[in-house]
Design a protein around this motif. Structure first.
Motif, PDB file in Angstrom:
ATOM      1  N   ALA A 206      65.087 -28.997  25.762  1.00  0.00           N
ATOM      2  CA  ALA A 206      66.298 -29.421  26.593  1.00  0.00           C
ATOM      3  C   ALA A 206      67.445 -29.926  25.657  1.00  0.00           C
ATOM      4  O   ALA A 206      68.410 -29.617  25.737  1.00  0.00           O
ATOM      5  CB  ALA A 206      65.984 -30.130  27.906  1.00  0.00           C
ATOM      6  N   GLY A 209      69.158 -27.347  23.665  1.00  0.00           N
ATOM      7  CA  GLY A 209      70.015 -26.648  24.426  1.00  0.00           C
ATOM      8  C   GLY A 209      71.413 -27.338  24.510  1.00  0.00           C
ATOM      9  O   GLY A 209      72.604 -26.800  24.672  1.00  0.00           O
ATOM     10  N   ASP A 213      75.130 -26.167  22.954  1.00  0.00           N
ATOM     11  CA  ASP A 213      76.208 -26.098  23.989  1.00  0.00           C
ATOM     12  C   ASP A 213      77.382 -26.745  23.456  1.00  0.00           C
ATOM     13  O   ASP A 213      78.414 -26.348  23.788  1.00  0.00           O
ATOM     14  CB  ASP A 213      75.749 -26.245  25.413  1.00  0.00           C
ATOM     15  N   SER A 298      72.547 -30.524  36.413  1.00  0.00           N
ATOM     16  CA  SER A 298      71.936 -29.276  36.665  1.00  0.00           C
ATOM     17  C   SER A 298      73.091 -28.571  37.875  1.00  0.00           C
ATOM     18  O   SER A 298      73.478 -29.454  38.657  1.00  0.00           O
ATOM     19  CB  SER A 298      70.737 -29.366  37.317  1.00  0.00           C
ATOM     20  N   SER A 303      72.501 -22.682  33.363  1.00  0.00           N
ATOM     21  CA  SER A 303      71.867 -23.517  32.757  1.00  0.00           C
ATOM     22  C   SER A 303      72.836 -24.947  32.711  1.00  0.00           C
ATOM     23  O   SER A 303      74.025 -24.908  33.374  1.00  0.00           O
ATOM     24  CB  SER A 303      72.335 -23.285  30.789  1.00  0.00           C
ATOM     25  N   GLU A 567      66.814 -23.147  37.042  1.00  0.00           N
ATOM     26  CA  GLU A 567      66.385 -23.737  35.582  1.00  0.00           C
ATOM     27  C   GLU A 567      64.814 -23.580  35.802  1.00  0.00           C
ATOM     28  O   GLU A 567      64.200 -23.094  34.848  1.00  0.00           O
ATOM     29  CB  GLU A 567      66.640 -24.990  35.275  1.00  0.00           C
ATOM     30  N   ASP A 570      63.547 -20.009  35.652  1.00  0.00           N
ATOM     31  CA  ASP A 570      63.946 -19.174  34.561  1.00  0.00           C
ATOM     32  C   ASP A 570      62.666 -19.453  33.506  1.00  0.00           C
ATOM     33  O   ASP A 570      62.351 -18.330  32.879  1.00  0.00           O
ATOM     34  CB  ASP A 570      65.228 -19.915  33.862  1.00  0.00           C
TER      35      ASP A 570
END
Ligand code: PRX
Length: 686
Positions: A206, A209, A213, A298, A303, A567, A570
């Motif tokens: 996490a 990610g 980003d 979230s 994402s 999330e 997924d």
């Protein structure tokens, strides 16, 4: 499109979950409590809002509220000039274009957030306490004066600059709640870098990610952290994250414990390096609209989104709401126990309190360590005047019994705040009667990562006004609330319900989703045109008091932590044996909402179900973090669908909530027998 979205939303069962927890029991109650201060509804413009001293028509809070809505330019520009310190004055208060999702506050102005939070207090309050660090180890708190904090910020600012960090760069912060974390955030602000704090409970994946980003070149972390007596290997997690984040050029490592950890070629021992740095760090001036920070949260799909906040607007909004929502007086000790990884930690541990020259608590531990008396023992030892927490911790603590509270002297407490989820009735009563000894006001505050600061709250400086248990009640000044129905039509009057929206821009509102303005526009400004769409439902009671009924989308609120169902789905969908999944929330006594996962397996898989259960849990822990683990994973041969193939999540929520008699007509489903299967399986699992 619009009517379908809103229609779905308003009938969303999440909204019902909360309603069943508290609203129904509240609606037929007529009692309320009075604020514990004075007897009249007059505000003192000389002490509360000296900026409006010359306006004789402002006598009450309602007058002030009306004025803030009728003349927002004057209202906000006077506050901005008097509450913040500028190096260059601004020219306009607000420019806005809802159709583009573009908002600008105090443009033309130049300032720096770290100057506003530290430097300007040094002369008068340099030796006063800025931070109280309540370390995990009970009874080992440390005080940090404004002077001391200023030195730390300067040293870290110089360290960042000398390592190559420039204005506008993103710095990922993955740290325990500590003075180093606060000083790092402020050091970023000082040199114009954008901090992106990632909650240290999120997994390495996490974190990676979020680093990727944001394209962050810099990560700041600790060797280890300690929480509830347990060591957590933070640096190891960062190593794993960095191996998946090619953009990272440097990792600053703060030594929270004595333990040595392997240091690679990107790593800098921050504790050591700081010794060499000068405490005087030049200020990089920022324009009002420059981004102060970003914070991932979230959404219902996709994402996590990097919500960005501006420098001037955000700072002013947290400054003003902190002072007035909690009736905070400089010199008082404010104890917000939220982690800095959440917006509450940004706004009401750091920016609100420190921009006011206040004294703020950094709580590193958990409410149960070493026992359920931790909060109250801390209140007694540190003589806290305010505490600000999440309802979930109250629900947990009240189960442990009153003696853990009564054992300690809580006479220093004046206001009891809460945020993050509806404060159910039982928890309200316990907070008010047991914790506060019927002496302290309960300040239920509603807001979101996107709103930057508190938008709805009872306003305790509203002297003599009532507090209605279980609802945040009143819009803060400048916040223009409206409810909309499924047709996108405004719902007027009292005792009505609808989608909660904010009709007018306010300084603290988010400015964009990092690198995805389109998503920002779609999520918040297009469901209902010309307003900010919160995603929550609300009930407007008599006298215009608001009660939140819960999220209307597929966002869960588990122990006050915001999680997207998509999330979690997924992660499970990625498992080779999984065909499809549906995750829903259900009412949970302590967490408010629990996570319930329905999983359909592929034909011909070899793995046993109990092994699969474990593998799915491991995957969720690895990809997101322990906070996203489901209470229940139910394996089913299929999911209830309409004939057109849409998953009936409503039915899944009803089953998870044991409301079998509220399923409605299931005969129109493509395979109605799936529902019976799911109900039977669910009953077996109970
Ligand atoms: O559903 C609302 C709930 O928390 C959501 C926002 O979550 P987050 O961005 O993580 O920020 C939480 C802390 C500000 C909202 O959409 N929520 C927040 N406060 C309340 C609340 N629900 C009911 N009552 C509240 N006081």
């Amino acid at each position: 499109g619009l009517s379908r979205v809103l229609g779905n939303c308003l009938h969303h069962e999440n909204a019902r979950i909360h309603r069943s927890i508290n609203a129904s029991s509240l609606l037929n109650r007529t009692w309320s409590y009075r604020f514990h201060k004075g007897r009249s509804n007059n505000i003192s413009t000389s002490t509360d809002y000296p900026e409006f001293r010359d306006l004789p028509h402002i006598k009450t809070h309602n007058d002030l509220y009306k004025f803030s809505i009728e003349d927002p330019e004057l209202f906000w520009s006077r506050l901005a000039r008097s509450r913040l310190t500028w190096s260059k004055d601004f020219s306009t208060a607000c420019k806005s274009d809802f159709s583009k999702g573009k908002f600008g506050w105090f443009e033309g102005g130049v300032l720096n957030a770290s100057v506003n939070c530290i430097d300007r207090h040094l002369e008068k309050r340099g030796d006063e306490i800025a931070l109280i660090w309540e370390r995990d180890e009970p009874g080992t708190h440390r005080f940090y004066t404004y002077k001391k904090l200023s030195e730390m910020v300067g040293k870290i600012g110089n360290l960042l600059t000398n390592s190559g960090v420039k204005a506008g760069d993103r710095v990922a912060i993955y740290l325990p709640k500590s003075p180093t974390a606060i000083a790092t955030m402020l050091a970023c602000a000082r040199i114009g870098a954008i901090h992106s704090v990632v909650f240290a409970g999120f997994s390495a994946d996490a974190l990676a990610g979020r680093i990727n980003d944001a394209q962050a070149e810099t990560v700041v972390t600790a060797n280890q952290t300690i929480r509830g007596g347990k060591l957590i290997e933070l640096k190891k997690m960062v190593d794993a994250a960095v191996s998946k984040s090619p953009c990272v050029k440097r990792v600053l490592v703060y030594y929270r414990t004595e333990a040595k950890v392997p240091m690679g070629k990107l790593d800098i021992d921050m504790t050591k390096a700081m010794v060499q740095e000068s405490p005087n760090c030049p200020v990089v001036e920022r324009n009002s609209e420059d981004t102060l920070f970003m914070l991932y949260t979230s959404g219902s799909t996709g994402s996590p989104k990097g919500i960005t906040h501006s420098t001037a607007g955000y700072l002013l909004y947290t400054n003003v709401t902190f002072k007035h929502a909690f009736d905070y007086n400089v010199g008082e000790k404010f104890g917000c126990v939220a982690d800095i990884g959440w917006i509450t930690g940004h706004s009401y541990v750091l920016y609100g309190p420190l921009s006011n020259g206040g004294t703020t608590l950094l709580f590193e531990s958990t409410p149960l360590y070493p026992d359920p008396g931790r909060y109250w023992e801390m209140v007694e030892r540190l003589k806290l005047n305010h505490i600000y927490l999440a309802p979930t911790s109250l629900r947990m603590l009240l189960k442990s019994g009153d003696e853990y509270v009564k054992k300690y002297d809580r006479s220093s407490l004046r206001k009891l705040g809460c945020v993050g989820e509806p404060l159910n009735h039982e928890a309200w009563e316990w907070y008010y009667n047991v914790v506060g000894e019927r002496r302290c006001d309960i300040i239920d505050t509603w807001w979101q990562t996107e709103t930057g600061g508190i938008c709805i709250s009872p306003r305790p400086s509203e002297i003599g006004a009532d507090i209605q248990p279980g609802m945040p009640m009143r819009p803060m000044p400048g916040i223009d609330l409206a409810l909309f129905d499924s047709q996108g039509k405004e719902v007027k009057g009292e005792d009505v319900e609808g989608a909660l929206c904010i009709r007018r821009p306010w300084p603290g509102m988010a400015r964009t989703i990092y690198r995805d303005h389109d998503r920002f526009l779609k999520t918040y400004f297009q469901t209902v045109p010309d307003v900010y769409y919160t995603g929550d439902g609300a009930h407007r009671h008599k006298e215009g008091h608001y009660q939140i009924t819960g999220r209307m989308d597929d966002v869960l609120n588990v122990s006050g932590h915001r999680l997207g169902t998509a999330e979690i789905e997924d992660v499970m969908d990625d498992h080779p044996d999984v065909a499809e999944t549906a995750v829903v929330g259900f009412p949970h006594d302590i967490k408010g909402e629990g996570i319930y996962a329905y999983v359909v397996l592929k034909d011909g898989r070899k793995t046993k179900k109990n092994e699969l259960d474990q593998q799915l849990r491991n995957a969720i822990k690895k990809k997101i973090g322990g906070l996203a683990l489901p209470e229940v994973i139910l394996f089913t041969p299929g999911l209830p669908r309409t004939r057109s193939g849409k998953i009936m999540r409503r039915i899944l929520r009803k089953v998870a909530s044991n409301k079998f008699d509220e399923l409605g007509d299931t005969s129109t489903l493509s395979e109605p027998e799936i529902v019976d299967f799911i109900i039977n399986k669910h009953k077996e699992l109970l």
